[in-house]
Design an enzyme around this catalytic site. Structure first.
Site, short mmCIF file in Angstrom:
data_model
loop_
_atom_site.label_atom_id
_atom_site.label_comp_id
_atom_site.label_asym_id
_atom_site.label_seq_id
_atom_site.Cartn_x
_atom_site.Cartn_y
_atom_site.Cartn_z
N ASP A 79 17.26 43.46 54.26
CA ASP A 79 18.65 43.36 54.77
C ASP A 79 18.44 44.84 55.83
O ASP A 79 17.45 45.59 55.75
CB ASP A 79 19.40 43.88 54.62
CG ASP A 79 19.77 44.96 53.21
OD1 ASP A 79 19.04 45.70 52.40
OD2 ASP A 79 21.62 45.81 53.05
N GLU A 137 20.69 45.78 50.12
CA GLU A 137 20.47 46.73 49.46
C GLU A 137 21.47 48.32 50.05
O GLU A 137 21.40 49.03 49.08
CB GLU A 137 18.81 47.32 49.31
CG GLU A 137 18.54 48.25 48.31
CD GLU A 137 18.97 49.65 49.37
OE1 GLU A 137 19.32 50.62 48.25
OE2 GLU A 137 18.61 49.59 50.48
N GLU A 138 21.83 47.44 51.25
CA GLU A 138 22.19 48.67 51.64
C GLU A 138 23.84 48.88 52.24
O GLU A 138 24.43 49.93 51.91
CB GLU A 138 21.87 48.61 53.66
CG GLU A 138 20.54 48.85 53.38
CD GLU A 138 19.31 50.65 53.43
OE1 GLU A 138 20.86 50.96 52.99
OE2 GLU A 138 18.45 51.20 54.20
N HIS A 359 17.30 55.62 58.02
CA HIS A 359 18.45 55.49 58.74
C HIS A 359 19.23 55.89 60.54
O HIS A 359 19.83 56.12 60.79
CB HIS A 359 19.36 55.94 58.04
CG HIS A 359 19.52 55.28 56.64
ND1 HIS A 359 20.43 55.07 55.46
CD2 HIS A 359 19.04 54.04 55.81
CE1 HIS A 359 20.26 54.69 54.57
NE2 HIS A 359 18.83 53.88 54.65
NI NI Z 1 15.96 51.61 52.57
#
Ligand code: NI
Length: 391
Positions: A79, A137-138, A359
């Site tokens: 993702d 996962e996020e 990020h």
């Molecule tokens: Ni990651």
């Protein structure tokens, strides 16, 4: 040294970078990985591997070598993040409001390359490889647990995964034996007062003042209640309340995160937060709603498996490519796989010339990291089979 394997990976470099850039162009956030899932499935099926859907948009493919060996699972997350990409590059993302700003595009490309070189050698090893492409996962609660519930680890003897890592130089591997990534919880506090005119505070209960007290006093939990030898973080991520300069609002909302490596410490912090919130609010005549949500558990590497990762990296990459690192306070739902099956998770450096952290909207990876990361992972699998799963 497995020279033929290394040469095979090097010959795949262009294809691997091509895959990664296509994934980068099509970022999709948690459980929206439709395009990504279809693209990965097509590539795996092109290798002749049977592929099953797992946890909505996730995939589980199986590569069978000769019979009688152990089964090893490898995982890549799929993702993207819900942020708008910034900066220029030849592979700009096409989906507004989403970006592969955590290198999961690279993780998929690496795992596909590993699958391809191993598929071409399936008669040369005794064992089975389970390839896990994991959604979400996020975003907690994450895609790992639903995959496990749907049988992703059935019959699996060991599980491995990696994260490309910006703060390590390109090609350098970092791993910790034992706890390596933190439990990542989140909280939300809604402070409720009584709104009114900014010129007549005596008629109000000002939630801005109470929230400000909380922002300061909750910092005392980590600095005063936690053993200084135990890592812990309490950070606020948002403060919101009010609309205009001359009105005292009736509510202020605070959100934040707590990170620890230890369940008892986590419970103590949550309890201290509750006490401080309740009593601070009482002192000012306000009240609060406090919601504390446990996130991913700490990621704990099996000590023997972590040593095996180091041994295989020393052989594949060279001893100077392994770095002793400290645990990090970030969270990762690979932790759930490691709770079920022994295994290990490591960081693989891709930071050369890459100034932006994970990020960040302008985050990118040094693609030179992809071939050595794939070479090491494929070598590790073959070494695991050579040892009959006894590492
Ligand atoms: Ni990651």
């Amino acid at each position: 040294m497995r020279n033929d394997l290394k040469a095979a990976i090097e010959a795949l470099t262009g294809e691997m970078i091509g895959w990664r850039r296509e994934f980068h162009r099509h970022p999709e956030v948690a459980y929206g990985e439709e395009w990504t899932s279809a693209a990965v499935r097509k590539i795996l099926e092109g290798m002749g591997l049977p592929v099953a859907s797992c946890a909505k948009t996730g995939l589980r493919a199986v590569l069978e070598g000769a019979a009688g060996g152990p089964t090893v699972a490898l995982r890549a997350d799929m993702d993207a993040l819900p942020i708008q990409e910034e900066g220029d590059r030849p592979y700009l993302c096409l989906n507004p409001g989403a970006a592969h700003a955590c290198a999961h595009d690279g993780h998929m490309a690496i795992l596909l390359a590993v699958a391809k070189v191993l598929a071409a050698r399936k008669n040369a090893f005794k064992g089975k490889v389970v390839l896990l492409f994991q959604p979400a996962e996020e975003r907690t609660p994450g895609g790992a647990n639903p995959m496990i519930e749907e049988g992703a680890l059935d019959g699996v003897d060991a599980v491995f995964g990696l994260h490309l890592w910006q703060s390590l130089p390109t090609g350098v591997l970092g791993i910790v034996k034992g706890p390596m990534m933190a439990q990542a919880d989140d909280f939300r506090i809604v402070v409720k007062g009584k709104g009114g005119h900014g010129s007549m505070p005596q008629l109000t209960v000002d939630p801005i003042l109470v929230a400000a007290q909380l922002v300061v006093s909750l910092q005392s939990v980590v600095s005063r209640n936690v053993n200084p030898l135990k890592p812990a973080v309490l950070s606020f991520g948002s403060v919101s309340g009010g609309t205009i300069y001359n009105v005292i609002p009736s509510e202020v909302t605070l959100t934040g995160t707590v990170r620890t490596f230890d369940a008892a410490l986590q419970r103590m912090i949550e309890g201290r937060m509750r006490t401080i919130i309740e009593n601070t609010c009482r002192a000012f005549g306000a009240s609060a709603e406090f919601r504390y949500q446990e996130g991913y558990p700490p990621l704990v590497n099996d000590a023997r498996m972590a040593e095996f990762v180091r041994e295989t990296a020393r052989e594949a990459l060279g001893g100077d490519r392994i770095k002793a690192i400290d645990p990090v306070m970030g969270g990762e739902d690979f932790a759930y796989f490691l709770r079920k099956v022994p295994g290990a998770f490591w960081f693989f450096g891709m930071g050369d010339g890459m100034p932006h952290p994970h990020h960040h909207p302008a985050f990118d990876i040094d693609e030179k990291a992809l071939p050595p990361a794939a070479f090491h992972m494929a070598s590790l699998v073959l070494d695991y089979f050579d040892r009959g799963g006894k590492v």
